[in-house]
Design a protein around this motif. Structure first.
Motif, short mmCIF file in Angstrom:
data_model
loop_
_atom_site.label_atom_id
_atom_site.label_comp_id
_atom_site.label_asym_id
_atom_site.label_seq_id
_atom_site.Cartn_x
_atom_site.Cartn_y
_atom_site.Cartn_z
N TYR A 196 35.85 26.53 46.32
CA TYR A 196 36.53 27.73 46.82
C TYR A 196 36.20 28.94 45.96
O TYR A 196 35.99 30.04 46.48
N LEU A 197 36.14 28.74 44.65
CA LEU A 197 35.77 29.83 43.75
C LEU A 197 34.32 30.26 43.98
O LEU A 197 34.00 31.45 43.94
N ARG A 198 33.46 29.30 44.24
CA ARG A 198 32.04 29.61 44.41
C ARG A 198 31.74 30.22 45.77
O ARG A 198 30.85 31.07 45.90
N ILE A 199 32.45 29.81 46.79
CA ILE A 199 32.09 30.21 48.14
C ILE A 199 32.68 31.55 48.56
O ILE A 199 32.13 32.25 49.41
N LEU A 200 33.79 31.95 47.94
CA LEU A 200 34.47 33.17 48.34
C LEU A 200 33.97 34.38 47.55
O LEU A 200 33.65 34.26 46.37
N PRO A 201 33.92 35.55 48.16
CA PRO A 201 33.59 36.77 47.42
C PRO A 201 34.62 37.03 46.33
O PRO A 201 35.81 36.75 46.50
N VAL A 202 34.16 37.59 45.21
CA VAL A 202 35.05 37.79 44.08
C VAL A 202 36.19 38.75 44.43
O VAL A 202 37.30 38.64 43.88
N GLY A 203 35.95 39.69 45.33
CA GLY A 203 37.02 40.59 45.75
C GLY A 203 38.18 39.87 46.41
O GLY A 203 39.35 40.22 46.19
N ILE A 204 37.88 38.88 47.22
CA ILE A 204 38.94 38.08 47.86
C ILE A 204 39.67 37.25 46.83
O ILE A 204 40.90 37.14 46.85
#
Length: 292
Positions: A196-204
């Motif tokens: 989840y940390l890797r797949i999501l944009p850091v802004g989200i």
């Protein structure tokens, strides 16, 4: 608001993604020592301390890594012995695994080990008796429940905040700190660790953690192999390639952003500052009596 910073110290080939038999592990390149030290240096750079859930087999092979974790001021915790799913083990097997790995970590570090995380979050309604076993063995904090289901594990409806489990009518002297999720449209939304940390944009990710911090402390988790873009590539199904290899190159950069924007600390320190209610949990086929 201080959030828990946690690391599951396991090597790339020891994960549930590949599920390699234990007797084959000596065939694979060992990379956990260097990758864990990379995380230690990263945390030092931001002046933060975290909790390292270390596998017993890793500690046995790399005792110097255990002493390094402790010498840098981090909390040493147990991840079990051999990264086996607890849902596939008998209670007697779990007892033996936990007893051995806890004693080994304590012998190497010279301090009590009181926090535990099950491999792949493998405590659920199927094996809640594990929580009572943890209490019996001297653990005081557990972080093995996730409040959503995956193909491997999870327990939908688990509270999103730390709580004292009540199992079989008895309140355990144990604080459960579940994996961190945000509530969106009535659904538990994972964002702060692993795939989840890797797949999501850091802004989200940062927006979700701010949302969580309006109500409670959050938690980030990462594995040493997730900052290792040069690890061996194994031919597997598209799903496994996604869950294990996707966006490895983004992990360190996202951690840097989070460490710069939020306060983090050891799990034991974050738990100490929480209001922890009692929550009754039901066994197989049941539901929770109380939840967030």
């Amino acid at each position: 608001m201080q959030n828990a910073l946690t690391v599951d110290v396991e090597d790339w080939y020891q994960t549930s993604d590949f599920d390699f038999p234990l007797q084959t592990w000596d065939r694979f390149e060992d990379r956990v020592d260097a990758n864990t030290r990379k995380l230690l240096d990263l945390f030092d750079g931001f002046g933060v301390k975290g909790t390292f859930f270390v596998l017993g087999c890793v500690a046995k092979k790399h005792p110097g890594l255990v002493t390094e974790i402790v010498s840098r001021g981090h909390e040493l915790a147990s991840h079990g012995g051999w990264h086996q799913m607890l849902t596939r083990m008998t209670l007697a097997e779990i007892r033996s695994d936990l007893t051995w790995s806890k004693a080994l970590l304590e012998d190497l570090s010279g301090q009590a080990v009181t926090a535990f995380r099950a491999p792949s979050w493998s405590v659920s309604h199927q094996n809640l008796e594990v929580l009572a076993l943890l209490e019996e063995l001297g653990f005081r904090v557990d972080s093995s429940l996730q409040p959503f289901r995956t193909p491997l594990s999870g327990m939908k409806g688990v509270p999103h905040h730390p709580f004292h489990p009540v199992v079989g009518g008895r309140r355990l002297n144990l604080v459960e700190f579940p994996s961190c999720v945000a509530r969106l449209f009535g659904t538990a939304f994972p964002f702060s660790g692993g795939l989840y940390l890797r797949i999501l944009p850091v802004g989200i990710i940062t927006a979700m953690l701010r949302r969580v911090n309006r109500e409670r402390a959050g938690m980030v988790y990462v594995h040493p192999w997730e900052v290792d873009v040069q690890q061996p590539r194994i031919t597997r199904s598209p799903v496994i390639r996604l869950t294990h290899y996707y966006h490895l190159r983004t992990t360190e950069r996202k951690l840097q952003r989070l460490l710069a924007q939020f306060q983090f600390g050891r799990l034991q320190d974050v738990v100490a500052g929480q209001d922890v209610p009692d929550v009754e949990l039901a066994g197989s086929g049941g539901t929770q009596v109380a939840f967030r």
